[in-house]
Design an enzyme around this catalytic site. Sequence first.
Site, PDB file in Angstrom:
ATOM      1  CG  ASP A  50     -44.480 -24.005  36.220  1.00  0.00           C
ATOM      2  OD1 ASP A  50     -45.835 -23.389  35.121  1.00  0.00           O
ATOM      3  OD2 ASP A  50     -43.310 -24.100  35.759  1.00  0.00           O
ATOM      4  CG  HIS A  51     -46.120 -20.089  38.336  1.00  0.00           C
ATOM      5  ND1 HIS A  51     -44.790 -20.869  38.631  1.00  0.00           N
ATOM      6  CD2 HIS A  51     -45.332 -19.165  37.710  1.00  0.00           C
ATOM      7  CE1 HIS A  51     -43.676 -20.251  38.366  1.00  0.00           C
ATOM      8  NE2 HIS A  51     -44.423 -19.275  37.705  1.00  0.00           N
ATOM      9  CB  CYS A 107     -43.120 -26.395  33.831  1.00  0.00           C
ATOM     10  SG  CYS A 107     -41.330 -26.164  32.630  1.00  0.00           S
ATOM     11  CB  THR A 114     -40.266 -24.731  28.277  1.00  0.00           C
ATOM     12  OG1 THR A 114     -39.394 -25.483  29.983  1.00  0.00           O
ATOM     13  CG2 THR A 114     -39.176 -22.951  28.244  1.00  0.00           C
ATOM     14  N   GLY A 145     -37.884 -28.440  32.314  1.00  0.00           N
ATOM     15  CA  GLY A 145     -37.544 -28.446  33.367  1.00  0.00           C
ATOM     16  C   GLY A 145     -38.701 -29.214  35.088  1.00  0.00           C
ATOM     17  CG  HIS A 197     -40.786 -46.369  18.442  1.00  0.00           C
ATOM     18  ND1 HIS A 197     -39.250 -46.299  17.588  1.00  0.00           N
ATOM     19  CD2 HIS A 197     -41.705 -46.422  17.637  1.00  0.00           C
ATOM     20  CE1 HIS A 197     -39.484 -45.675  16.340  1.00  0.00           C
ATOM     21  NE2 HIS A 197     -40.781 -46.503  16.603  1.00  0.00           N
ATOM     22  NE  ARG A 236     -40.387 -52.213  14.357  1.00  0.00           N
ATOM     23  CZ  ARG A 236     -40.528 -51.029  13.654  1.00  0.00           C
ATOM     24  NH1 ARG A 236     -41.802 -50.166  13.701  1.00  0.00           N
ATOM     25  NH2 ARG A 236     -39.687 -50.462  13.064  1.00  0.00           N
ATOM     26  CG  HIS A 237     -39.491 -49.885  19.079  1.00  0.00           C
ATOM     27  ND1 HIS A 237     -38.527 -49.102  18.640  1.00  0.00           N
ATOM     28  CD2 HIS A 237     -40.407 -49.903  18.711  1.00  0.00           C
ATOM     29  CE1 HIS A 237     -38.802 -48.798  17.134  1.00  0.00           C
ATOM     30  NE2 HIS A 237     -40.181 -49.636  17.185  1.00  0.00           N
TER      31      HIS A 237
HETATM   32  C1  RB5 Z   1     -40.555 -20.740  35.685  1.00  0.00           C
HETATM   33  O1  RB5 Z   1     -40.950 -19.233  35.436  1.00  0.00           O
HETATM   34  C2  RB5 Z   1     -40.742 -21.471  34.617  1.00  0.00           C
HETATM   35  O2  RB5 Z   1     -38.715 -21.366  34.393  1.00  0.00           O
HETATM   36  C3  RB5 Z   1     -40.584 -23.055  34.150  1.00  0.00           C
HETATM   37  O3  RB5 Z   1     -42.352 -22.943  33.820  1.00  0.00           O
HETATM   38  C4  RB5 Z   1     -40.540 -23.650  33.073  1.00  0.00           C
HETATM   39  O4  RB5 Z   1     -40.126 -22.941  32.184  1.00  0.00           O
HETATM   40  C5  RB5 Z   1     -38.832 -24.128  33.833  1.00  0.00           C
HETATM   41  O5  RB5 Z   1     -38.308 -25.240  32.909  1.00  0.00           O
END
Ligand code: RB5
Length: 143
Positions: free
Chosen positions: A8-9, A65, A67, A70, A98, A132-133
């Site tokens: 994403d951005h 993204c 984090t 998502g 694994h 193994r897995h």
């Molecule tokens: C976008 O603002 C943010 O929500 C997205 O990049 C991500 O972190 C979602 O899980």
Amino acid sequence: MKIVIGNDHTGVEMKNAIVKYLIDHKYEVINLGTDSNAAVDYPDLGQAVGARVIQEKDTFGIVICGTGIGISMAANKVKGVRAALCAETILAKLAREHNNANVLALGARVIANQNAIWIVETFLNTSFDANRHGFRVDKLNTL
Ligand code: RB5
């Protein structure tokens, strides 16, 4: 080996650093975007990368993204995708050994680009330990 990458951005800069690494190391790269800072929705990119990984043999995916959470959730909605969100190289190593992960998810707001490159390198250079897995991943694939 072919690598499908999508973000994403929030992930444009990290994606560009990873693509440079991949091209320098002779990987074939399919970039599904976005290449713009204009906001896009991570479910669209996660789904697109996941679908492409399943369509084409010998292909891994990388999704980014803010984090990594998502977009990994989105990729994992595609049947056959095993996306792993990794913030450390040890996670990338174990996700391959694994879990036979076929998509790597990264958080651009969480880790530095250089760390992401080390994680990508580890992911792409680690094999699945099927002896193994394998039976557990087979079970996972039936869910
Ligand atoms: C976008 O603002 C943010 O929500 C997205 O990049 C991500 O972190 C979602 O899980």
